[in-house]
Write an enzyme that holds these catalytic residues in place. Sequence first.
Site, PDB file in Angstrom:
ATOM      1  N   CYS A  70      -5.308   1.834   5.724  1.00  0.00           N
ATOM      2  CA  CYS A  70      -6.249   2.522   4.841  1.00  0.00           C
ATOM      3  C   CYS A  70      -7.041   3.525   5.684  1.00  0.00           C
ATOM      4  CB  CYS A  70      -7.177   1.493   4.212  1.00  0.00           C
ATOM      5  SG  CYS A  70      -8.481   2.190   3.178  1.00  0.00           S
ATOM      6  N   CYS A 180      -4.577   9.501   2.531  1.00  0.00           N
ATOM      7  CA  CYS A 180      -4.913   8.231   1.869  1.00  0.00           C
ATOM      8  C   CYS A 180      -3.592   7.537   1.579  1.00  0.00           C
ATOM      9  CB  CYS A 180      -5.661   8.511   0.571  1.00  0.00           C
ATOM     10  SG  CYS A 180      -5.834   7.066  -0.505  1.00  0.00           S
TER      11      CYS A 180
HETATM   12  N1  DGL Z   1      -5.642   3.638   0.691  1.00  0.00           N
HETATM   13  C1  DGL Z   1      -7.002   4.020   0.984  1.00  0.00           C
HETATM   14  C2  DGL Z   1      -7.005   5.128   2.022  1.00  0.00           C
HETATM   15  O1  DGL Z   1      -6.017   5.286   2.733  1.00  0.00           O
HETATM   16  C3  DGL Z   1      -7.693   4.266  -0.296  1.00  0.00           C
HETATM   17  C4  DGL Z   1      -9.132   4.440  -0.190  1.00  0.00           C
HETATM   18  C5  DGL Z   1      -9.921   3.955  -1.332  1.00  0.00           C
HETATM   19  O2  DGL Z   1      -9.831   2.790  -1.696  1.00  0.00           O
HETATM   20  O3  DGL Z   1     -10.703   4.771  -1.825  1.00  0.00           O
HETATM   21  O4  DGL Z   1      -7.958   5.849   2.203  1.00  0.00           O
END
Ligand code: DGL
Length: 260
Positions: A70, A180
């Site tokens: 993430c 993301c």
């Molecule tokens: N998968 C997360 C990232 O890479 C998502 C972020 C979120 O939950 O806003 O930033």
Amino acid sequence: MTIGVFDSGVGGLSVLKHLKQQLNNESFIYVADSANAPYGDKTEAFIQQRCLRISEFLSEQQVSAIVVACNTATAAAVKQIREALDIPVVAIEPALKPASLLTKTGKIGVLATMSTLQSKHYNDLLAQYTENVECYEQAAHGLVEQVEAGLLQDTRTLQLLQQYLQPMIKQGVDCIVLGCTHYPFLMNPIEGVVGKNVTVIETGAAIAERLKKILADTAGYTPSRGQSRDRYFSSSDTQHAKNMIALLMGLDVEVEMLPV
Ligand code: DGL
């Protein structure tokens, strides 16, 4: 060997896919903190507290390393996670360096959460790698929610992508960084909007390479011989998580309730 992987939700599955391809005999424990997704509009203190709790939980399961799948969690909390644990922690960050090496127009686009774009971690990367390129950033509000709901091709998803990507294309970017881990699941509609002449970069494969190298350097990694056994946890509806894993990864798995 068991590797822990976590994300605010199902986005980190786009990284897990690559990890499972490149380390196919290893076992993985995947945590989706979907009850708290998106992290992108939470405070840094909240993200740090959740990431530490989840990392401790993974460490209690005796994982040999943790992959923070993430970008938002990396930007807010990787320092604290590394300080708290004594196992290797591999983190993901937007691919600004590859994009600035690849671009021919000298213009790149970055799609990420607001929290990532505002973080010191991201702005340090920007200063380091994009001195000679123009960088068009877009906080992609709403896309994480669309992916969490499994709405990969619906009208709102396509509208949001048009709204976020068209202005970058008009500016002449020829590389777009998916900052993301939820966004690679939108690769088809994204490529539909930006066309063939724009390269869209995701980082899952590079993270798997990095993990292999770090394991070899620190833990003398040699591939396991036995059958891998993965476990999946969600802090939200486990049936929905199971359906999402089937949709996004084509896997039929059991999902356990995250106890933290
Ligand atoms: N998968 C997360 C990232 O890479 C998502 C972020 C979120 O939950 O806003 O930033």
